[in-house]
Motif scaffolding. Sequence first.
Motif, short mmCIF file in Angstrom:
data_model
loop_
_atom_site.label_atom_id
_atom_site.label_comp_id
_atom_site.label_asym_id
_atom_site.label_seq_id
_atom_site.Cartn_x
_atom_site.Cartn_y
_atom_site.Cartn_z
N TRP A 97 30.19 40.89 16.69
CA TRP A 97 29.34 40.12 17.91
C TRP A 97 29.69 40.38 19.17
O TRP A 97 29.10 40.10 19.97
CB TRP A 97 29.54 38.68 17.59
N GLY A 98 31.02 41.21 19.18
CA GLY A 98 31.18 41.63 20.51
C GLY A 98 32.74 41.63 20.62
O GLY A 98 33.63 41.32 19.74
N TYR A 99 33.54 41.73 21.70
CA TYR A 99 34.86 41.71 21.97
C TYR A 99 35.10 40.20 22.27
O TYR A 99 34.46 39.67 23.23
CB TYR A 99 35.05 42.54 23.29
N ALA A 100 36.01 39.54 21.42
CA ALA A 100 36.12 38.09 21.39
C ALA A 100 37.38 37.68 21.23
O ALA A 100 38.42 38.30 20.76
CB ALA A 100 35.20 37.67 20.21
N ALA A 101 37.71 36.27 21.63
CA ALA A 101 38.69 35.74 21.74
C ALA A 101 38.69 34.22 21.28
O ALA A 101 37.38 33.74 21.72
CB ALA A 101 39.82 35.83 23.06
N VAL A 102 39.76 33.41 20.93
CA VAL A 102 39.39 32.02 20.95
C VAL A 102 40.72 31.56 21.78
O VAL A 102 41.93 31.70 21.59
CB VAL A 102 39.52 31.54 19.59
N VAL A 103 40.34 30.44 22.73
CA VAL A 103 41.07 29.70 23.46
C VAL A 103 40.89 28.25 23.29
O VAL A 103 40.09 27.77 22.57
CB VAL A 103 40.99 29.94 24.91
N LYS A 104 41.97 27.58 23.94
CA LYS A 104 41.94 25.97 24.07
C LYS A 104 41.40 25.53 25.15
O LYS A 104 42.14 25.85 26.08
CB LYS A 104 43.06 24.96 23.22
N ASP A 105 40.49 24.60 25.24
CA ASP A 105 40.09 24.15 26.47
C ASP A 105 41.14 22.81 27.04
O ASP A 105 42.06 22.62 26.01
CB ASP A 105 39.00 23.44 26.67
N PRO A 106 41.32 22.27 27.98
CA PRO A 106 42.36 21.38 28.42
C PRO A 106 42.57 20.36 27.45
O PRO A 106 43.71 19.57 27.34
CB PRO A 106 42.04 21.18 29.75
N ASP A 107 41.59 19.91 26.66
CA ASP A 107 41.68 18.83 25.76
C ASP A 107 42.22 19.33 24.30
O ASP A 107 42.71 18.50 23.35
CB ASP A 107 40.44 17.96 25.50
N GLY A 108 41.98 20.76 24.16
CA GLY A 108 42.46 21.24 22.99
C GLY A 108 41.06 21.64 21.90
O GLY A 108 41.25 22.06 20.89
N ARG A 109 40.03 21.53 22.54
CA ARG A 109 38.94 21.91 21.63
C ARG A 109 38.97 23.64 21.64
O ARG A 109 39.27 24.12 22.55
CB ARG A 109 37.80 21.75 22.57
N ARG A 110 38.74 24.22 20.60
CA ARG A 110 38.48 25.55 20.41
C ARG A 110 37.35 26.14 21.19
O ARG A 110 36.25 25.74 20.83
CB ARG A 110 38.94 25.97 18.92
N VAL A 111 37.55 27.23 21.94
CA VAL A 111 36.54 27.71 22.52
C VAL A 111 36.43 29.23 22.54
O VAL A 111 37.46 30.00 22.49
CB VAL A 111 36.43 27.37 24.08
N GLU A 112 35.44 29.60 21.68
CA GLU A 112 35.23 31.34 21.40
C GLU A 112 34.64 31.69 22.60
O GLU A 112 33.64 31.33 23.16
CB GLU A 112 34.35 31.48 20.15
N LEU A 113 35.22 32.82 23.20
CA LEU A 113 34.63 33.43 24.12
C LEU A 113 34.16 35.02 23.74
O LEU A 113 35.20 35.72 23.16
CB LEU A 113 35.65 33.84 25.39
N ILE A 114 33.13 35.58 24.04
CA ILE A 114 32.63 37.00 23.52
C ILE A 114 32.07 37.54 24.99
O ILE A 114 31.11 37.20 25.43
CB ILE A 114 31.60 36.69 22.45
N GLU A 115 32.50 38.89 25.09
CA GLU A 115 31.95 39.66 26.06
C GLU A 115 30.94 40.37 25.15
O GLU A 115 31.21 41.20 24.28
CB GLU A 115 33.12 40.76 26.33
N LYS A 116 29.77 40.25 25.63
CA LYS A 116 28.48 40.64 25.03
C LYS A 116 28.71 42.38 25.01
O LYS A 116 28.86 42.96 25.91
CB LYS A 116 27.44 40.26 25.78
N LEU A 117 28.43 42.88 23.64
CA LEU A 117 28.45 44.59 23.65
C LEU A 117 27.22 44.98 24.41
O LEU A 117 26.18 44.33 24.29
CB LEU A 117 28.03 44.66 22.19
N ILE A 118 27.34 46.16 25.12
CA ILE A 118 26.48 46.98 25.85
C ILE A 118 25.85 47.63 24.95
O ILE A 118 26.57 48.67 24.28
CB ILE A 118 26.87 47.52 27.04
N LYS A 119 24.68 47.57 24.60
CA LYS A 119 24.03 48.62 23.62
C LYS A 119 23.01 49.71 24.30
O LYS A 119 22.52 49.39 25.13
CB LYS A 119 23.31 47.90 22.51
#
Length: 119
Positions: A97-119
């Motif tokens: 899906w792209g270059y991705a990581a998962v972080v936690k927001d300040p409450d602890g929700r998991r938030v997936e971040l994806i840098e969109k692939l350039i095609k």
Amino acid sequence: MTQLNLVVIRTNRQDDQVRFYTTLGLTFNHHRHGNGPYHYSAIIGGLTFEIYPLPATEHEPDTTTRLGFTIESLNATLQCLEEMGIETVQAPASTEWGYAAVVKDPDGRRVELIEKLIK
């Protein structure tokens, strides 16, 4: 055609959440509807993303909802979030899906971040 048009999270850390999601590129307005509580609202495409205060009867925000955002630069965003003390729970990696990581927001929700692939 069904389309998602609203996501609301509730928190007892509104300012921290606004700072976190602003780092992802969202722009918020602070307002209220009628006699309701003041909250923050951002428009992402056709979706309204809102950050509301927790109701007085609740003491802890729900952290089971997982959110995902496509962003411009994953490494730059992660660096800013790290400086804010945000935890990365899944290191950056290339995925289908792209270059991705998962972080936690300040409450602890998991938030997936994806840098969109350039095609």
